[in-house]
Design an enzyme around this catalytic site. Structure first.
Site, short mmCIF file in Angstrom:
data_model
loop_
_atom_site.label_atom_id
_atom_site.label_comp_id
_atom_site.label_asym_id
_atom_site.label_seq_id
_atom_site.Cartn_x
_atom_site.Cartn_y
_atom_site.Cartn_z
N HIS A 246 0.86 -1.02 -0.05
CA HIS A 246 -0.04 -0.03 -0.06
C HIS A 246 0.90 1.25 -0.01
CE1 HIS A 246 1.29 -0.48 4.19
NE2 HIS A 246 0.87 0.69 4.29
N ARG A 312 5.82 -9.09 15.73
CA ARG A 312 6.62 -7.85 15.45
C ARG A 312 5.62 -6.66 15.81
NH1 ARG A 312 6.57 -4.31 11.06
NH2 ARG A 312 8.58 -3.14 10.86
#
Ligand SMILES: O=C(O)CCC(=O)C(=O)O
Ligand SMILES: [Fe+2]
Length: 380
Positions: A246, A312
């Site tokens: 994106h 993460r």
């Protein structure tokens, strides 16, 4: 199961069966004896919600297997901005990085390490809460709909993001009198990020010969967003992204990632992995700056790959204007037609819902002589 083949050679659907994944992430987690009970209850139920995508659609393509070049982003030391002799050179580096890379990293950025560390502790604590609690929109008193996970509109694996996030609208109006530690830290960090973003947008505006007050006046605290991201370990990493490719729909993004590699950006038509660099923050140009700068600054496509073993965390601050703000190319001939931020967001939302992906600025190319009443004809 699996006819004795190694786990890594199994297709996604086979892995789910091999793992005994019937409906809930809970069951997936139970197959890993070393996971704590908290982890078991906190992961969103990806397989339960998106199981059909694994069974009925071809895989997204193994991005793990692609030979991935690692890179260090251009590094800018912001302490030089307070040195009369070095300030101009420092600004030039920022402008060059935004034009050539669309991404750069900064050190001596003025956000105290203690604030970033406290935010990370709170972030971990927030995501360790049971899933049901996180999904309850009254949790932490953020505006409703702040907790998100997966990709509700995904119709194929390549549109799915193996991610959970708090997308926090920084509205002072709803900030409660009695505050939790999480709220206080979010407040502290977002103020520091806002100040930093102001400095950087000012420098970039100056670099294109414009007045930085345009962004400052239109991007107020209650139009900007802070997003806390967590990418849970993904048993089908390589077939599902952590975050799908994106560009950001804002002016500028300030990103604080942890030490787990995962962020990748497109440069010269190839994906490259961004090497984590402790103590630095990442800055990236968003679509609105690309449009306003008439293409001088680049809003570069990026994504996060999922990791089979490690979770993460990252935090992103998005510099967004009010819905009514008009985005007009600052140079002639204008590459993009003039649009309001509200119109842009609506178009992005419509594309994601109808097509499964964001088309972005291409929709607003002036050369398309785009007419909002006949826009439907431009759909690919
Ligand atoms: O987590 C990351 O490193 C990137 C996040 C990102 O691109 C976003 O939230 O828009
Ligand atoms: Fe992004």
């Amino acid at each position: 199961m699996s006819e004795g083949r190694p786990f890594c050679e199994l297709k996604a659907a086979e892995r789910m069966e091999a793992l005994g994944v019937v409906s809930e992430a809970r069951e997936l987690s139970q197959s890993h004896a070393d996971r704590s009970v908290t982890m078991i209850d906190s992961n969103p139920p990806f397989f339960a919600a998106y199981g059909s995508l694994f069974h009925s659609r071809p895989a997204a393509g193994n991005h793990e297997a692609e030979a991935m070049e690692e890179c260090d982003l251009p590094l800018v030391d912001l302490s030089r901005l307070s040195d009369e002799l070095q300030a101009e050179q420092c600004k030039r580096e920022i402008v060059t990085a935004a034009s050539e890379w669309g991404f750069f990293q900064i050190v001596n950025h003025g956000i105290p390490n203690g604030v970033l560390e406290r935010l990370r502790e709170e972030q971990v604590r927030m995501f360790r809460q049971p899933f049901e609690k996180k999904a309850d929109e009254k949790f932490l008193g953020f505006l409703g709909d702040s907790y998100r996970w997966g990709a509700p509109t995904a119709t194929s694996l390549k549109q799915l993001s193996w991610l959970e996030a708090y997308h926090i609208r920084l509205s002072s109006a709803t900030y409660p009198a009695t505050t939790s530690t999480s709220r206080c830290v979010v407040e502290e960090l977002s103020s520091a990020m806002a100040q930093l973003a102001d400095r950087l947008t000012g420098i970039l505006a100056q670099g294109m010969g414009c007045d930085g007050s345009y962004i400052k006046e239109n991007c107020k605290r209650d139009t900007c967003y802070l997003r806390l991201n967590r990418y849970p370990p993904c048993p089908v990493a390589g077939e599902v992204f952590g975050l799908v490719p994106h560009t950001d729909s804002d002016f500028l993004t300030v990103l604080c990632q942890d030490n787990v590699i995962g962020l990748q950006l497109k440069k010269g038509g190839r994906w490259i992995a961004v090497r984590p660099n402790p103590g630095t923050l990442i800055i990236n140009v968003g679509d609105l700056f690309q449009a306003w700068s008439n293409g001088l600054y680049k809003s570069v496509e990026h994504r996060v790959v999922s990791n089979p073993h490690l979770e993460r965390f990252s935090v992103a601050y998005f510099v967004c204007p009010s819905q009514e703000t008009m985005i007009q190319s600052s140079a002639q001939p204008a590459i993009y037609s003039t649009f309001s931020f509200g119109e842009y967001r609506q178009q992005v939302q419509q594309d994601v819902t109808l097509l499964g992906y964001k088309v972005g600025l291409t929709r607003f190319l002036a050369s398309c002589r785009r007419n909002k009443h006949t826009n439907a004809q431009l759909l690919p």
